[in-house]
Design a protein around this motif. Structure first.
Motif, mmCIF file in Angstrom:
data_model
loop_
_atom_site.group_PDB
_atom_site.id
_atom_site.type_symbol
_atom_site.label_atom_id
_atom_site.label_comp_id
_atom_site.label_asym_id
_atom_site.label_seq_id
_atom_site.Cartn_x
_atom_site.Cartn_y
_atom_site.Cartn_z
ATOM 1 N N ALA A 89 4.935 63.463 4.533
ATOM 2 C CA ALA A 89 4.014 64.611 4.524
ATOM 3 C C ALA A 89 3.826 65.245 3.145
ATOM 4 N N PRO A 90 4.882 65.437 2.328
ATOM 5 C CA PRO A 90 4.645 66.088 1.024
ATOM 6 C C PRO A 90 3.671 65.298 0.152
ATOM 7 N N LEU A 91 3.729 63.985 0.238
ATOM 8 C CA LEU A 91 2.833 63.158 -0.578
ATOM 9 C C LEU A 91 1.419 63.190 -0.018
ATOM 10 N N LYS A 92 1.287 63.112 1.289
ATOM 11 C CA LYS A 92 -0.049 63.155 1.903
ATOM 12 C C LYS A 92 -0.703 64.509 1.616
ATOM 13 N N ASN A 93 0.104 65.565 1.706
ATOM 14 C CA ASN A 93 -0.403 66.913 1.412
ATOM 15 C C ASN A 93 -0.929 66.993 -0.026
ATOM 16 N N ALA A 94 -0.166 66.416 -0.948
ATOM 17 C CA ALA A 94 -0.573 66.441 -2.366
ATOM 18 C C ALA A 94 -1.882 65.672 -2.561
ATOM 19 N N ILE A 95 -1.984 64.531 -1.918
ATOM 20 C CA ILE A 95 -3.207 63.726 -2.074
ATOM 21 C C ILE A 95 -4.399 64.463 -1.460
ATOM 22 N N ASP A 96 -4.167 65.111 -0.335
ATOM 23 C CA ASP A 96 -5.265 65.860 0.298
ATOM 24 C C ASP A 96 -5.757 66.981 -0.629
ATOM 25 N N TRP A 97 -4.830 67.695 -1.260
ATOM 26 C CA TRP A 97 -5.246 68.730 -2.224
ATOM 27 C C TRP A 97 -5.980 68.096 -3.402
ATOM 28 N N ALA A 98 -5.453 66.963 -3.873
ATOM 29 C CA ALA A 98 -6.083 66.305 -5.028
ATOM 30 C C ALA A 98 -7.540 65.955 -4.725
ATOM 31 N N SER A 99 -7.832 65.677 -3.471
ATOM 32 C CA SER A 99 -9.170 65.214 -3.086
ATOM 33 C C SER A 99 -10.178 66.359 -2.915
ATOM 34 N N ARG A 100 -9.713 67.594 -2.966
ATOM 35 C CA ARG A 100 -10.570 68.742 -2.660
ATOM 36 C C ARG A 100 -10.732 69.667 -3.854
ATOM 37 N N PRO A 101 -11.667 70.630 -3.881
ATOM 38 C CA PRO A 101 -12.753 70.759 -2.922
ATOM 39 C C PRO A 101 -13.705 69.569 -3.015
ATOM 40 N N LYS A 102 -14.562 69.476 -2.032
ATOM 41 C CA LYS A 102 -15.529 68.373 -2.002
ATOM 42 C C LYS A 102 -16.271 68.304 -3.338
ATOM 43 N N GLY A 103 -16.332 67.089 -3.880
ATOM 44 C CA GLY A 103 -17.004 66.916 -5.170
ATOM 45 C C GLY A 103 -16.063 67.057 -6.361
ATOM 46 N N GLN A 104 -14.828 67.461 -6.092
ATOM 47 C CA GLN A 104 -13.854 67.610 -7.200
ATOM 48 C C GLN A 104 -12.597 66.787 -6.930
ATOM 49 N N ASN A 105 -12.833 65.542 -6.541
ATOM 50 C CA ASN A 105 -11.735 64.619 -6.240
ATOM 51 C C ASN A 105 -11.006 64.230 -7.533
ATOM 52 N N SER A 106 -9.781 64.659 -7.663
ATOM 53 C CA SER A 106 -9.021 64.386 -8.899
ATOM 54 C C SER A 106 -8.578 62.930 -9.002
ATOM 55 N N LEU A 107 -8.717 62.180 -7.932
ATOM 56 C CA LEU A 107 -8.232 60.793 -7.966
ATOM 57 C C LEU A 107 -9.355 59.773 -8.128
ATOM 58 N N GLY A 108 -10.592 60.226 -8.077
ATOM 59 C CA GLY A 108 -11.712 59.298 -8.220
ATOM 60 C C GLY A 108 -11.663 58.594 -9.572
ATOM 61 N N GLY A 109 -11.628 57.274 -9.561
ATOM 62 C CA GLY A 109 -11.609 56.503 -10.804
ATOM 63 C C GLY A 109 -10.259 56.483 -11.511
ATOM 64 N N LYS A 110 -9.274 57.142 -10.947
ATOM 65 C CA LYS A 110 -7.942 57.185 -11.597
ATOM 66 C C LYS A 110 -7.162 55.935 -11.226
ATOM 67 N N PRO A 111 -6.782 55.105 -12.200
ATOM 68 C CA PRO A 111 -6.018 53.910 -11.851
ATOM 69 C C PRO A 111 -4.639 54.274 -11.285
ATOM 70 N N CYS A 112 -4.344 53.723 -10.123
ATOM 71 C CA CYS A 112 -3.096 54.061 -9.424
ATOM 72 C C CYS A 112 -2.262 52.810 -9.176
ATOM 73 N N ALA A 113 -0.979 53.016 -9.018
ATOM 74 C CA ALA A 113 -0.074 51.953 -8.572
ATOM 75 C C ALA A 113 0.891 52.578 -7.575
ATOM 76 N N ILE A 114 1.272 51.762 -6.606
ATOM 77 C CA ILE A 114 2.133 52.234 -5.522
ATOM 78 C C ILE A 114 3.415 51.405 -5.518
ATOM 79 N N CYS A 115 4.530 52.063 -5.280
ATOM 80 C CA CYS A 115 5.764 51.322 -5.007
ATOM 81 C C CYS A 115 6.659 52.230 -4.175
#
Ligand code: FNR
Length: 188
Positions: A89-115
């Motif tokens: 949940a803490p990570l999902k919550n952070a990603i949800d905030w990063a994606s908002r407000p609409k039109g201000q997605n902080s992750l759009g185009g940001k190269p990511c890696a997961i492990c």
């Protein structure tokens, strides 16, 4: 004459709030093995409030700081535990905030890696797959290979992030070198 690769800032989010987190240890191990071209920028998510659209018009200060930290990095590494076969949940919550407000997605185009790592045999594989789905919706180009699902055992990574086992160290070294190349590819 070869020139050194440019320095790129890698934001690093650990999806566990637990002080003795194995995923934090994995992040530390990767930091120790990272090429000098990666500047490590830990980004904390534990002080973010729960996502609430009522606060989108005036973002809470921790959310503003979080989005600024994301904007300042060239790429993002997400080190995630698995909770009930999904994203904690803490990570999902952070990603949800990063994606908002609409039109201000902080992750759009940001190269990511997961492990991630888990004492379970699957090493957080299910959580990582769910995370991949979410990042894809947010238009965050996410490294496909190599994947890193680590079955954690206490002797694998020491508290200071050192890795005694050569084979494990090589896997981690290759992984973080690939992350550096991925970030560079999108920055170039
Ligand atoms: C877990 N754990 C867990 N492990 C796993 O491999 N698959 C799972 O689905 C779950 N589910 C789960 C749910 C919840 C709510 C908790 C708290 C834990 C165990 C988990 O992998 C273990 O606690 C790790 O140590 C968590 O990662 P950190 O905090 O050590 O980084």
């Amino acid at each position: 004459m070869s020139t050194a690769p440019p320095v790129r800032r890698l934001g690093v989010i650990v999806g566990s709030l637990r002080q003795a987190s194995f995923n934090r240890r994995l992040a530390l191990a990767l930091q120790r093995l990272a090429p000098p071209s990666l500047q490590w920028q830990p980004i904390a998510v534990g002080d973010l409030p729960l996502i609430n659209q009522d606060h989108e018009s005036a973002l809470p200060a921790p959310v503003q700081a979080f989005k600024q930290a994301l904007a300042a990095c060239d790429g993002l590494l997400l080190v995630t535990p698995e909770y009930n076969r999904s994203i904690p949940a803490p990570l999902k919550n952070a990603i949800d905030w990063a994606s908002r407000p609409k039109g201000q997605n902080s992750l759009g185009g940001k190269p990511c890696a997961i492990c991630g790592t888990s004492p379970g045999q699957l090493g957080s594989a299910a959580a990582q797959q769910h995370l991949r789905n979410v990042l894809s919706v947010l238009n965050a180009p996410t490294m496909s290979q190599p994947e890193l699902f680590l079955h954690f055992t206490p002797e694998l990574i020491a508290e200071d992030g050192s890795v005694a086992n050569d084979a494990t160290r090589q896997v981690l070294e290759r992984y973080i070198a690939a992350v550096a190349a991925w970030v560079e590819r999108w920055a170039a």
